[in-house]
Write a protein that holds these residues in place. Structure first.
Motif, PDB file in Angstrom:
ATOM      1  N   ASN A 291       0.855  -1.145   0.080  1.00  0.00           N
ATOM      2  CA  ASN A 291       0.021  -0.018   0.101  1.00  0.00           C
ATOM      3  C   ASN A 291       0.905   1.317   0.097  1.00  0.00           C
ATOM      4  O   ASN A 291       0.508   2.161  -0.558  1.00  0.00           O
ATOM      5  N   THR A 292       1.991   1.215   0.642  1.00  0.00           N
ATOM      6  CA  THR A 292       2.800   2.291   0.636  1.00  0.00           C
ATOM      7  C   THR A 292       3.505   2.454  -0.637  1.00  0.00           C
ATOM      8  O   THR A 292       3.496   3.837  -1.153  1.00  0.00           O
TER       9      THR A 292
ATOM     10  N   PHE B  79      -7.121   6.058  -9.848  1.00  0.00           N
ATOM     11  CA  PHE B  79      -7.358   6.221  -8.677  1.00  0.00           C
ATOM     12  C   PHE B  79      -8.738   6.777  -8.298  1.00  0.00           C
ATOM     13  O   PHE B  79      -9.086   6.043  -7.391  1.00  0.00           O
ATOM     14  N   GLN B  80      -9.488   7.245  -9.151  1.00  0.00           N
ATOM     15  CA  GLN B  80     -11.000   7.536  -9.086  1.00  0.00           C
ATOM     16  C   GLN B  80     -11.534   6.394  -8.986  1.00  0.00           C
ATOM     17  O   GLN B  80     -12.668   6.074  -8.173  1.00  0.00           O
ATOM     18  N   ALA B  81     -11.161   5.424  -9.857  1.00  0.00           N
ATOM     19  CA  ALA B  81     -12.051   4.031 -10.136  1.00  0.00           C
ATOM     20  C   ALA B  81     -11.575   3.413  -8.614  1.00  0.00           C
ATOM     21  O   ALA B  81     -12.514   2.728  -8.050  1.00  0.00           O
ATOM     22  N   LEU B  82     -10.578   3.433  -8.262  1.00  0.00           N
ATOM     23  CA  LEU B  82     -10.392   2.686  -6.891  1.00  0.00           C
ATOM     24  C   LEU B  82     -11.186   3.283  -5.768  1.00  0.00           C
ATOM     25  O   LEU B  82     -11.670   2.565  -4.806  1.00  0.00           O
TER      26      LEU B  82
ATOM     27  N   GLY C   1      -4.265 -18.455   1.379  1.00  0.00           N
ATOM     28  CA  GLY C   1      -5.669 -17.895   0.889  1.00  0.00           C
ATOM     29  C   GLY C   1      -6.295 -16.882   1.748  1.00  0.00           C
ATOM     30  O   GLY C   1      -6.941 -16.101   1.527  1.00  0.00           O
ATOM     31  N   VAL C   2      -5.745 -17.037   3.072  1.00  0.00           N
ATOM     32  CA  VAL C   2      -6.265 -15.988   4.147  1.00  0.00           C
ATOM     33  C   VAL C   2      -5.915 -14.767   3.722  1.00  0.00           C
ATOM     34  O   VAL C   2      -6.298 -13.772   4.045  1.00  0.00           O
ATOM     35  N   LEU C   3      -4.562 -14.815   3.557  1.00  0.00           N
ATOM     36  CA  LEU C   3      -3.687 -13.464   3.270  1.00  0.00           C
ATOM     37  C   LEU C   3      -4.166 -12.610   2.205  1.00  0.00           C
ATOM     38  O   LEU C   3      -3.859 -11.381   2.044  1.00  0.00           O
ATOM     39  N   VAL C   4      -4.608 -13.200   1.042  1.00  0.00           N
ATOM     40  CA  VAL C   4      -4.733 -12.823  -0.195  1.00  0.00           C
ATOM     41  C   VAL C   4      -5.768 -11.440   0.064  1.00  0.00           C
ATOM     42  O   VAL C   4      -5.236 -10.298  -0.622  1.00  0.00           O
ATOM     43  N   PRO C   5      -6.893 -11.447   0.529  1.00  0.00           N
ATOM     44  CA  PRO C   5      -7.660 -10.201   0.641  1.00  0.00           C
ATOM     45  C   PRO C   5      -7.075  -9.211   1.400  1.00  0.00           C
ATOM     46  O   PRO C   5      -7.241  -7.887   1.153  1.00  0.00           O
ATOM     47  N   ALA C   6      -6.075  -9.346   2.172  1.00  0.00           N
ATOM     48  CA  ALA C   6      -5.371  -8.453   3.074  1.00  0.00           C
ATOM     49  C   ALA C   6      -4.112  -7.944   2.457  1.00  0.00           C
ATOM     50  O   ALA C   6      -3.393  -7.047   3.085  1.00  0.00           O
ATOM     51  N   LEU C   7      -3.708  -8.426   1.180  1.00  0.00           N
ATOM     52  CA  LEU C   7      -2.388  -7.945   0.827  1.00  0.00           C
ATOM     53  C   LEU C   7      -2.519  -6.535   0.455  1.00  0.00           C
ATOM     54  O   LEU C   7      -1.304  -5.802   0.497  1.00  0.00           O
ATOM     55  N   ALA C   8      -3.662  -5.785   0.019  1.00  0.00           N
ATOM     56  CA  ALA C   8      -3.591  -4.596  -0.268  1.00  0.00           C
ATOM     57  C   ALA C   8      -5.109  -3.981  -0.015  1.00  0.00           C
ATOM     58  O   ALA C   8      -5.939  -4.789  -0.225  1.00  0.00           O
ATOM     59  N   SER C   9      -5.174  -2.900   0.106  1.00  0.00           N
ATOM     60  CA  SER C   9      -6.702  -2.437   0.531  1.00  0.00           C
ATOM     61  C   SER C   9      -6.638  -0.847  -0.064  1.00  0.00           C
ATOM     62  O   SER C   9      -5.827  -0.162  -0.174  1.00  0.00           O
ATOM     63  N   ILE C  10      -7.987  -0.538  -0.618  1.00  0.00           N
ATOM     64  CA  ILE C  10      -8.002   0.761  -1.221  1.00  0.00           C
ATOM     65  C   ILE C  10      -7.987   1.880   0.004  1.00  0.00           C
ATOM     66  O   ILE C  10      -7.339   3.070  -0.251  1.00  0.00           O
ATOM     67  N   PHE C  11      -8.257   1.834   1.145  1.00  0.00           N
ATOM     68  CA  PHE C  11      -8.318   2.785   1.999  1.00  0.00           C
ATOM     69  C   PHE C  11      -6.694   2.864   2.400  1.00  0.00           C
ATOM     70  O   PHE C  11      -6.452   4.083   2.566  1.00  0.00           O
ATOM     71  N   GLY C  12      -5.967   2.095   2.592  1.00  0.00           N
ATOM     72  CA  GLY C  12      -4.621   2.176   2.792  1.00  0.00           C
ATOM     73  C   GLY C  12      -3.563   2.968   1.766  1.00  0.00           C
ATOM     74  O   GLY C  12      -2.933   3.679   2.034  1.00  0.00           O
ATOM     75  N   ILE C  13      -3.916   2.614   0.569  1.00  0.00           N
ATOM     76  CA  ILE C  13      -3.620   3.218  -0.592  1.00  0.00           C
ATOM     77  C   ILE C  13      -3.904   4.913  -0.663  1.00  0.00           C
ATOM     78  O   ILE C  13      -3.069   5.558  -0.750  1.00  0.00           O
ATOM     79  N   PHE C  14      -5.193   4.887  -0.245  1.00  0.00           N
ATOM     80  CA  PHE C  14      -5.786   6.583  -0.129  1.00  0.00           C
ATOM     81  C   PHE C  14      -5.001   7.127   1.130  1.00  0.00           C
ATOM     82  O   PHE C  14      -4.527   8.383   1.009  1.00  0.00           O
ATOM     83  N   LEU C  15      -4.868   6.358   2.041  1.00  0.00           N
ATOM     84  CA  LEU C  15      -4.342   7.002   3.297  1.00  0.00           C
ATOM     85  C   LEU C  15      -2.946   7.433   3.086  1.00  0.00           C
ATOM     86  O   LEU C  15      -2.371   8.666   3.380  1.00  0.00           O
TER      87      LEU C  15
ATOM     88  N   LEU D  21       7.619   9.064   5.952  1.00  0.00           N
ATOM     89  CA  LEU D  21       6.016   8.235   5.855  1.00  0.00           C
ATOM     90  C   LEU D  21       5.910   7.575   7.348  1.00  0.00           C
ATOM     91  O   LEU D  21       5.042   7.137   7.259  1.00  0.00           O
ATOM     92  N   LYS D  22       6.779   7.699   8.247  1.00  0.00           N
ATOM     93  CA  LYS D  22       6.679   7.022   9.395  1.00  0.00           C
ATOM     94  C   LYS D  22       5.441   7.056  10.222  1.00  0.00           C
ATOM     95  O   LYS D  22       4.945   6.071  10.512  1.00  0.00           O
ATOM     96  N   PRO D  23       4.886   8.439  10.471  1.00  0.00           N
ATOM     97  CA  PRO D  23       3.640   8.178  11.202  1.00  0.00           C
ATOM     98  C   PRO D  23       2.452   7.746  10.393  1.00  0.00           C
ATOM     99  O   PRO D  23       1.647   6.975  11.134  1.00  0.00           O
ATOM    100  N   VAL D  24       2.211   7.919   9.155  1.00  0.00           N
ATOM    101  CA  VAL D  24       1.173   6.995   8.376  1.00  0.00           C
ATOM    102  C   VAL D  24       1.477   5.552   8.215  1.00  0.00           C
ATOM    103  O   VAL D  24       0.537   4.914   8.321  1.00  0.00           O
TER     104      VAL D  24
END
Length: 277
Positions: free
Chosen positions: A91-92, A110-113, A143-157, A192-195
Motif C-alpha cells: 500500500n505504501t 485512482f478515482q476508480a479505486l 488464501g487467508v492473506l490474499v484479501p489483506a495484501l492491499a486495500s483501497i483505504f490504505g492506498i488512499f491514506l 512516511l513513518k507516522p502514516v
C-alpha cells in the motif's frame, strides 16, 4: 480566599466531562475483565457483582488446556503480522506512486479505486473464493492473506500523506543519481513513518479481528484463527459466561496494548493524512 476564574472552571468541567465519557467507554472492558476473574456461575447471579469475590485464573487455564486456543492464538498472531508487513509495503508503494509518480491514467485509476470503496467486501467473497479454489489456496494461510495484501483505504491514506512531501526534495535526489527505489526507501519511507504506523495498526486490527474470511477459507481446526475458535467455544459453553469473557480478554488484550503503545504515532498519521490534499 481566591475564587477560581471562569477559565479554570471551564477547564475543570471539560476534563470532568472527558473523564466521564472515558469511563463510560472503558466500563464494558473493565466489566469483561472482572467477569473473567469470577468463579464459575458468579456472573449469572442476580444482581451480578461488579467485582469477583474470589478472583481466579481458572478460566484462562481452561482455555489454554481444554480449549486449546494457544495454537489458534499463534495462528492469528502470525497471520496478522504477515498481513501487516505485506500490506503496509504494498500500500505504501502504491500510495507513493499515485501521489508522486506521473503515469498515464493515474487520476482515472485512482478515482476508480475510490469508487470501489462503496462496494461491500462480502460481495467479492464468492468470486474470490472460487478463484482461490482454482489456484489450490483454499485451506491454506496464503488464501487467508490474499484479501489483506492491499486495500483501497490504505492506498488512499498513504497517498494523502505522501502528497505533502516536497517535490523539490525528490528531484534533488534524482539529480544526484538516485534511482526511484533508492528515492523511495532512503528518502520517502522515513518521512512516511507516522502514516506507516497508522496503516500498520489498521492492518493488524483488521486481520486480527477478521472472522468471516478465515471461517470460509480454513476448514481444519489446527489452521483456524482465534475469533473462529472462540465462536465455536461459545456454542459449546453457552452458559459459561466467565469462560467466554476470558476468551474475549485474550482476543482484545493484544490489540489494545498495540493501540496504546502506538497511539501517539497513530493519531499523528491519521490527522496529517486526513488534512493533506
Amino acid at each position: 480566599m481566591k475564587k477560581p476564574n471562569r477559565k479554570t472552571a471551564s477547564t475543570i468541567a471539560v476534563n470532568a466531562g472527558l473523564a466521564f465519557m472515558a469511563f463510560v467507554a472503558a466500563a464494558p472492558l473493565l466489566w469483561m475483565v472482572s467477569v473473567s476473574l469470577m468463579p464459575a456461575g458468579q456472573a449469572s447471579t442476580y444482581p451480578p457483582p461488579l467485582l469477583p469475590t474470589d478472583p481466579t485464573l481458572a478460566h484462562y487455564r481452561s482455555l489454554l488446556s481444554t480449549g486449546g486456543i494457544a495454537r489458534q492464538f499463534a495462528n492469528s498472531l502470525g497471520l496478522a503480522c504477515a498481513a501487516t508487513l505485506i500490506s503496509t509495503l504494498l500500500n505504501t508503494l502504491a500510495g507513493y506512486a499515485f501521489a508522486k509518480l506521473r503515469f498515464k491514467g493515474r487520476e482515472q485509476i485512482f478515482q476508480a479505486l475510490i469508487a470501489a470503496l462503496v462496494i461491500p467486501g462480502q460481495v467479492a467473497m464468492l468470486p474470490l473464493f472460487l478463484l482461490l479454489k482454482n489456484m489450490g489456496l483454499v485451506n491454506t494461510y496464503a488464501g487467508v492473506l490474499v484479501p489483506a495484501l492491499a486495500s483501497i483505504f490504505g492506498i488512499f491514506l498513504v497517498r494523502q500523506y505522501a502528497r505533502g512531501i516536497p517535490d523539490e526534495l525528490l528531484e534533488a535526489a534524482r539529480m544526484d543519481g538516485a534511482g526511484e527505489f533508492k528515492v523511495f526507501f532512503a528518502i520517502v519511507l522515513p518521512l512516511l513513518k507516522p502514516v506507516l504506523v497508522t496503516h500498520a495498526v489498521f492492518a493488524f486490527l483488521g486481520s486480527w479481528n477478521d472472522f468471516m474470511w478465515p471461517l470460509i477459507v480454513l476448514t481444519e481446526g489446527d489452521l483456524q484463527t482465534l475469533p473462529v475458535v472462540l465462536s465455536s467455544l461459545s456454542r459449546e459453553h453457552v452458559q459459561d459466561n466467565e469462560l467466554m469473557m476470558a476468551g474475549a480478554v485474550v482476543t482484545v488484550l493484544p490489540v489494545l496494548l498495540l493501540f496504546l503503545a502506538l497511539q501517539r504515532h497513530y493519531m499523528q498519521g491519521l490527522m496529517m493524512g486526513g488534512v493533506k490534499a
